[in-house]
Motif scaffolding. Structure first.
Motif, PDB file in Angstrom:
ATOM      1  N   ALA A 167     -24.846 -14.553 -63.731  1.00  0.00           N
ATOM      2  CA  ALA A 167     -24.917 -16.063 -64.095  1.00  0.00           C
ATOM      3  C   ALA A 167     -23.886 -16.607 -63.378  1.00  0.00           C
ATOM      4  O   ALA A 167     -24.066 -17.905 -62.608  1.00  0.00           O
ATOM      5  CB  ALA A 167     -24.607 -16.306 -65.607  1.00  0.00           C
ATOM      6  N   ASP A 204     -29.667 -17.545 -72.292  1.00  0.00           N
ATOM      7  CA  ASP A 204     -30.283 -18.582 -71.318  1.00  0.00           C
ATOM      8  C   ASP A 204     -31.584 -18.068 -70.589  1.00  0.00           C
ATOM      9  O   ASP A 204     -31.459 -17.465 -69.554  1.00  0.00           O
ATOM     10  CB  ASP A 204     -29.186 -18.635 -70.050  1.00  0.00           C
ATOM     11  CG  ASP A 204     -29.581 -19.735 -69.227  1.00  0.00           C
ATOM     12  OD1 ASP A 204     -30.577 -20.270 -69.293  1.00  0.00           O
ATOM     13  OD2 ASP A 204     -28.486 -20.019 -68.147  1.00  0.00           O
ATOM     14  N   LEU A 207     -31.642 -18.216 -66.931  1.00  0.00           N
ATOM     15  CA  LEU A 207     -30.910 -17.138 -66.281  1.00  0.00           C
ATOM     16  C   LEU A 207     -31.525 -15.706 -66.196  1.00  0.00           C
ATOM     17  O   LEU A 207     -31.881 -15.125 -65.119  1.00  0.00           O
ATOM     18  CB  LEU A 207     -29.559 -16.773 -66.828  1.00  0.00           C
ATOM     19  CG  LEU A 207     -28.846 -15.665 -66.553  1.00  0.00           C
ATOM     20  CD1 LEU A 207     -28.616 -15.693 -64.901  1.00  0.00           C
ATOM     21  CD2 LEU A 207     -27.715 -15.287 -67.217  1.00  0.00           C
TER      22      LEU A 207
END
Length: 485
Positions: A167, A204, A207
């Protein structure tokens, strides 16, 4: 007291040294899991690669929990000795580690975010990943996974650290590192990809999609017998090098590494050390997991029940050795056809490697973490044999031996060294002398054995019958009976 190994100067001529100037090369690999296997395997291939073609491919080694090996390596300026055991022992000093990190997850994460790191490789053992193999997803019940989902800014586990580093690199516009799993997991690249993306998706979804689209997870097969370091290892290394080395390892002459060649950010010239690059690792992986690792697990449990502390003792036992070979043959029938494999030749080579008198590989060491290892070593091939209408008796014997070993531990109130150790102890206690109950309850553990195994009455009844005979008469009479069956 003998001086510590801290430099290459004054080593005896018989000790092999690095064939490159380590100071001239930067670090490009972060490796999680500084155990003996990594130091006897991937590190040596990388040492050979730098000697052959150079490059900024030195390794920063890291342990998520333990500090001891990292401290030993740093105190020795990254140097350590590999003692290769055979009829004529040989010593080699390795200089591939730039430095080591021990037990500092925050520093590991910072290092993983460094653009210089182009490969993140791992040998952390099967149980450390926190992946649900059945669901091909992160295991939210795994302690490290659960912690990292709640504390995503301070991850402590494998999936959390990899996800957080990727990330950060995405947000910084830095190319992602290649994630290289070197543990004995089935289809390990795809499995780790599933674990990482599953973890990331819970935090996320964007991601997770980015990782799926941009990060390489090549599959690998690794093979080198690496016993635990003993006082004799330390003494022999000191005698051969003239230096005290607290990071040394011992291993066998044989070494194999088969790798899917997918490294978008480059890689060392590992082929210089003998690594084999292929498009599909699965056939090689299946042969190793099912024939070598599968027979190793049989040896581990049978060896302990027969009072055989080392693998070399097990393959010298006249009752056990033929059944080890039988197990290998049964596993060999499940391997893919047309993949250029030679199961018979591989089995012969394995028995010779196992018999190496210079290698003191403990059966106790191999027996650890059975519920993590046996699904791919025994129960997947057993399922294929049963589905094809073949003879799964070798796998039934192995299973009965494991269950008898578990019941022996339970009889003295001892849980096995296994992520499910407490559950296994509880099941064995509840079953008591009821062999059918023990067989049924242990095989029913989620993710252990496929339904085609647990739901096959002939297989489970054979396991139960063998277990009853082992518990009544001992393992050796059962082995002798199997030899004449």
């Amino acid at each position: 007291m003998t001086a510590r190994l801290t430099s290459l100067g004054d080593l005896p001529p018989s000790v092999r040294r690095p064939a490159y100037d380590s100071a001239a090369h930067g670090a490009g690999i972060l490796h999680l899991g500084l155990g003996a296997f990594h130091r006897a395997h991937q590190a040596i291939f990388t040492d050979d690669a730098l000697a052959a073609e150079g490059g900024d491919w030195r390794i920063i080694g890291a342990n998520l929990r333990s500090r001891d090996i990292a401290q030993a390596l740093n105190a020795q300026n990254g140097l350590y000795t590999v003692l290769e055991r055979s009829e004529q022992d040989r010593a080699r000093v390795i200089a591939i580690h730039a430095y080591a990190i021990g037990g500092d997850a925050a520093e590991i994460l910072r290092t993983a975010c460094d653009p210089a790191i182009r490969i993140l490789s791992l040998t952390v053992s099967e149980k450390a990943y926190g992946i649900d193999r059945t669901a091909m997803d992160a295991d939210t019940g795994h302690p490290a996974v659960a912690h990292d989902l709640m504390q995503q800014q301070a991850p402590q586990g494998v999936l959390g650290i990899i996800s957080a580093a990727l990330a950060a690199r995405r947000d910084a516009g830095t190319a992602p590192f290649t994630v290289l799993c070197c543990d004995n997991l089935p289809d390990n690249g795809a499995l780790l990809r599933a674990g990482v993306t599953g973890f990331a998706r819970r935090l996320d979804p964007g991601l997770a999609d980015w990782i799926a689209d941009n990060v390489a997870f090549p599959a690998t097969m690794v093979d080198r017998i690496t016993p635990a370091v003993t006082d004799k290892t330390l003494a022999d290394v000191e005698a051969m090098t003239g230096r005290r080395d607290l990071a040394c390892v011992e291993t066998e002459p044989f070494s194999q590494w088969v790798i899917e060649d997918h490294f978008p950010q480059g890689r060392p010239a590992w082929e210089a050390g003998g690594a084999q690059f292929v498009r599909d690792v699965r056939a090689h992986e299946a042969m190793k997991l099912r024939m070598l690792n599968g027979s190793h697990s049989l040896i581990a449990y049978a060896g302990q029940m027969l009072g055989l502390p080392f693998v070399r003792d097990a393959v010298a036992d006249p009752d056990l050795a033929p059944l080890i070979r039988r197990h290998m043959r049964a596993a060999g029938t499940t391997l893919p056809q047309g993949a250029g494999l030679d199961p018979d030749g591989y089995a012969m080579a394995l028995m010779a490697r196992f018999a190496n008198p210079a290698i003191a590989h403990q059966t106790r060491q191999i027996a650890m973490d059975g519920t993590e290892k046996l699904p791919q070593r025994w129960f997947a091939p057993a399922a294929e044999v049963l589905e094809a209408g073949g003879d799964a008796r070798p796998f039934a014997l192995a299973t009965a031996t494991w269950l008898a070993w578990l019941s022996q531990l339970a009889a003295v109130g001892q849980a096995p060294d296994d992520p499910r150790g407490a559950a296994l102890l509880d099941l064995a206690r509840r079953a008591g002398s009821d062999d059918a109950a023990l067989t049924r309850s242990v095989l029913a553990l989620p993710g252990l054995a496929p339904a085609s195994v647990t739901g096959n009455p002939a297989f489970t009844e054979t396991v139960q019958a063998m277990l009853s005979r082992i518990r009544r008469d001992g393992l050796r009479p059962v082995l002798k009976a199997e030899l004449t069956a």
